[in-house]
Scaffold this motif. Structure first.
Motif, PDB file in Angstrom:
ATOM      1  N   PRO A 312       0.826  -1.216   0.000  1.00 63.96           N
ATOM      2  CA  PRO A 312       0.000   0.000   0.000  1.00 63.96           C
ATOM      3  C   PRO A 312       0.857   1.262   0.000  1.00 63.96           C
ATOM      4  N   ARG A 313       0.230   2.384  -0.299  1.00 64.92           N
ATOM      5  CA  ARG A 313       0.936   3.673  -0.209  1.00 64.92           C
ATOM      6  C   ARG A 313       1.503   3.818   1.193  1.00 64.92           C
ATOM      7  N   THR A 314       2.715   4.376   1.262  1.00 66.27           N
ATOM      8  CA  THR A 314       3.480   4.333   2.507  1.00 66.27           C
ATOM      9  C   THR A 314       4.079   5.693   2.829  1.00 66.27           C
ATOM     10  N   PHE A 315       4.020   6.048   4.102  1.00 71.82           N
ATOM     11  CA  PHE A 315       4.691   7.245   4.626  1.00 71.82           C
ATOM     12  C   PHE A 315       5.772   6.779   5.591  1.00 71.82           C
ATOM     13  N   ILE A 316       6.996   7.247   5.376  1.00 68.61           N
ATOM     14  CA  ILE A 316       8.123   6.870   6.237  1.00 68.61           C
ATOM     15  C   ILE A 316       8.707   8.141   6.843  1.00 68.61           C
ATOM     16  N   ALA A 317       8.816   8.177   8.179  1.00 69.56           N
ATOM     17  CA  ALA A 317       9.434   9.312   8.874  1.00 69.56           C
ATOM     18  C   ALA A 317      10.682   8.846   9.595  1.00 69.56           C
ATOM     19  N   VAL A 318      11.746   9.611   9.495  1.00 68.56           N
ATOM     20  CA  VAL A 318      13.004   9.287  10.185  1.00 68.56           C
ATOM     21  C   VAL A 318      13.754  10.584  10.448  1.00 68.56           C
ATOM     22  N   GLY A 319      14.541  10.598  11.518  1.00 70.74           N
ATOM     23  CA  GLY A 319      15.407  11.728  11.807  1.00 70.74           C
ATOM     24  C   GLY A 319      16.799  11.482  11.257  1.00 70.74           C
ATOM     25  N   THR A 320      17.506  12.535  10.904  1.00 69.12           N
ATOM     26  CA  THR A 320      18.836  12.361  10.332  1.00 69.12           C
ATOM     27  C   THR A 320      19.905  12.118  11.400  1.00 69.12           C
ATOM     28  N   ALA A 321      19.493  12.031  12.682  1.00 68.63           N
ATOM     29  CA  ALA A 321      20.414  11.633  13.745  1.00 68.63           C
ATOM     30  C   ALA A 321      19.999  10.280  14.329  1.00 68.63           C
ATOM     31  N   ASP A 322      19.218   9.525  13.590  1.00 69.50           N
ATOM     32  CA  ASP A 322      18.713   8.216  14.008  1.00 69.50           C
ATOM     33  C   ASP A 322      19.722   7.140  13.628  1.00 69.50           C
ATOM     34  N   ARG A 323      20.032   6.245  14.559  1.00 64.41           N
ATOM     35  CA  ARG A 323      20.947   5.142  14.242  1.00 64.41           C
ATOM     36  C   ARG A 323      20.431   4.291  13.084  1.00 64.41           C
ATOM     37  N   PHE A 324      19.124   4.260  12.886  1.00 66.11           N
ATOM     38  CA  PHE A 324      18.537   3.457  11.824  1.00 66.11           C
ATOM     39  C   PHE A 324      18.494   4.192  10.476  1.00 66.11           C
ATOM     40  N   LEU A 325      19.075   5.384  10.394  1.00 64.31           N
ATOM     41  CA  LEU A 325      18.919   6.217   9.196  1.00 64.31           C
ATOM     42  C   LEU A 325      19.313   5.481   7.920  1.00 64.31           C
ATOM     43  N   ASP A 326      20.479   4.840   7.896  1.00 59.81           N
ATOM     44  CA  ASP A 326      20.957   4.192   6.672  1.00 59.81           C
ATOM     45  C   ASP A 326      20.012   3.081   6.220  1.00 59.81           C
ATOM     46  N   GLN A 327      19.585   2.243   7.152  1.00 63.33           N
ATOM     47  CA  GLN A 327      18.714   1.140   6.755  1.00 63.33           C
ATOM     48  C   GLN A 327      17.338   1.633   6.311  1.00 63.33           C
ATOM     49  N   ILE A 328      16.877   2.740   6.905  1.00 65.03           N
ATOM     50  CA  ILE A 328      15.578   3.279   6.497  1.00 65.03           C
ATOM     51  C   ILE A 328      15.677   3.919   5.112  1.00 65.03           C
ATOM     52  N   ASP A 351      18.336  16.392  11.930  1.00 67.86           N
ATOM     53  CA  ASP A 351      19.008  16.229  13.228  1.00 67.86           C
ATOM     54  C   ASP A 351      18.092  15.665  14.317  1.00 67.86           C
ATOM     55  N   ALA A 352      17.001  15.031  13.923  1.00 68.56           N
ATOM     56  CA  ALA A 352      16.124  14.391  14.915  1.00 68.56           C
ATOM     57  C   ALA A 352      16.610  12.975  15.194  1.00 68.56           C
ATOM     58  N   VAL A 353      16.439  12.532  16.435  1.00 71.45           N
ATOM     59  CA  VAL A 353      16.911  11.207  16.857  1.00 71.45           C
ATOM     60  C   VAL A 353      15.848  10.149  16.574  1.00 71.45           C
ATOM     61  N   HIS A 354      16.132   8.956  17.015  1.00 68.22           N
ATOM     62  CA  HIS A 354      15.240   7.819  16.790  1.00 68.22           C
ATOM     63  C   HIS A 354      13.875   8.039  17.447  1.00 68.22           C
ATOM     64  N   ASP A 355      12.831   7.704  16.722  1.00 66.88           N
ATOM     65  CA  ASP A 355      11.465   7.707  17.246  1.00 66.88           C
ATOM     66  C   ASP A 355      11.146   9.006  17.995  1.00 66.88           C
ATOM     67  N   TYR A 356      11.508  10.120  17.398  1.00 67.75           N
ATOM     68  CA  TYR A 356      11.420  11.425  18.080  1.00 67.75           C
ATOM     69  C   TYR A 356       9.982  11.839  18.384  1.00 67.75           C
ATOM     70  N   LEU A 357       8.997  11.233  17.725  1.00 66.33           N
ATOM     71  CA  LEU A 357       7.609  11.585  18.026  1.00 66.33           C
ATOM     72  C   LEU A 357       7.197  11.177  19.430  1.00 66.33           C
ATOM     73  N   LEU A 358       8.000  10.330  20.081  1.00 67.94           N
ATOM     74  CA  LEU A 358       7.731   9.971  21.475  1.00 67.94           C
ATOM     75  C   LEU A 358       7.771  11.190  22.385  1.00 67.94           C
TER      76      LEU A 358
END
Length: 380
Positions: A312-328, A351-358
């Motif tokens: 399905p259509r997908t929205f992906i959010a990530v911060g550029t200071a997230d350890r998962f950035l490369d894999q995302i 410059d947002a970190v992992h799961d910053y919406l928390l």
């Protein structure tokens, strides 16, 4: 791992950390971060750097002591004014097919009754009091927690995202126990509550993003079955800092997973993160994780083949200071190459970190929620 989980050692260690943090670490951080050039990211304010420094340190302490603060019992339902708990029956065995059936047999896991929570708009009952109306949509949220921590309980900190968005508990392991739980919740929404699959919005944060992708994949791979036998996939998938490579194919020199120490996530290959991986993988191990399309859909291993046709259509959010950035970013590339143009929306928070919406105080939270609202409004 968890060397200080038992009393009195836990109490002594926490006292030491409390005193040393208040009287040593905080004063040092205060002076150090007063200069923008000394902050982990120069765009961070002094307060931002201090708050994330504290979060990082609390996460580090918890890898020795386990939960620092009292945790709600995820196995029990807690009545609250803003949420209504429900027990969700394990998915019928007829929906556990092919590879998933084999994987569950190897891990010796089976569907079981699990708790979930309904959240409604302010002023409305949390759980629907009537059958869904045509076009009525529902968020189906999978919380973060590394597969082994946190729960869907309203008093858990993961609920800070849920309140901005049913949250289902899925704190069982090893794989594919949590995927069976996710399938149970989906079947509950479709078969018992009556939602059309096209009106279910799958939402997953961190480890929950991994499970949202896995559930979506399982539904897509079986969408040719009659609807009377198997539910259709959803029309929308929302991924927040998803963990999409549980192997180590992205752990090269200079990678985000090895060098982004400003993130509150610890090293992915030590202590609590390594524990989460091992607990989730159970009998399968890291070699299997690197190749399996359900576990590591963004794996770079040349023998890994995770495809995304029909997603399905997908929205992906990530911060550029997230350890998962490369894999995302790899996930975005893989999905974009196989899905129709415009079907993948990618939002990077600088410059947002992992799961910053928390974090309700995070400066990128309002813009991200606005972008998600815009994306949802454009849904057919």
């Amino acid at each position: 791992m968890y060397e200080c989980v038992h009393q009195p050692l836990k109490g002594l260690y926490l006292c030491y950390q409390l005193i040393s943090t208040i009287f040593i670490r905080v004063p040092i951080w205060s002076l150090w971060y007063s200069l923008p050039s000394k902050r982990p990211r120069s765009t961070w304010s002094w307060g931002h750097a201090m708050l994330l420094g504290l979060v990082r340190h609390v996460v580090y302490i918890s890898s020795f002591t386990g939960a620092i603060f009292p945790q709600p019992d995820y196995r029990a339902l807690a009545p609250t004014e803003e949420a209504e708990g429900v027990w969700v029956k394990g998915v019928p065995s007829k929906l556990i097919k092919d590879e998933l059936k084999i994987l569950a047999s190897v891990s010796e896991v089976a569907p079981e009754r699990i708790p979930g929570y309904w959240y409604g708009r302010p002023g409305t009952p949390p759980k629907p009091t009537h059958s869904p109306q045509p076009g009525e949509k529902v968020f189906y949220f999978f919380h973060a927690g590394g597969f082994t921590h946190v729960s869907a309980h309203p008093q858990d900190f993961s609920a800070s995202i849920t309140r901005s968005l049913v949250d289902l508990d899925k704190s069982r392991f090893p794989f594919p126990a949590a995927l069976l739980d996710c399938l149970s919740g989906y079947y509950y929404l479709v078969d018992e509550i009556g939602y059309e699959p096209s009106n279910i919005i799958l939402v997953g944060a961190s480890a929950g993003g991994n499970l949202a992708l896995a559930l979506c994949r399982y539904l897509v791979e079986h969408k040719s079955l009659p609807r009377t036998e198997f539910p259709a996939p959803p029309d929308n998938l929302l991924l927040l800092s998803p963990w999409v490579d549980i192997g180590n194919s992205h752990d090269g020199p200079g990678s985000s997973s090895l060098t982004f120490n400003m993130d509150f996530l610890g090293d992915l290959n030590t202590r609590s993160m390594l524990y989460s991986k091992r607990a989730f993988l159970g009998p399968y191990g890291f070699g299997f994780a690197m190749l399996n399309r359900y576990i590591s859909p963004a794996s770079l291993h040349p023998s890994a083949h995770a495809h995304f046709q029909g997603f399905p259509r997908t929205f992906i959010a990530v911060g550029t200071a997230d350890r998962f950035l490369d894999q995302i970013r790899t996930l975005r590339k893989k999905m974009g190459s196989e899905m129709d143009e415009g079907e993948v929306t990618f939002f990077e928070a600088q410059d947002a970190v992992h799961d910053y919406l928390l974090f309700k105080w995070h400066p990128h939270r309002p813009a991200t929620l606005k972008a998600i609202a815009t994306w949802l409004s454009e849904s057919p």
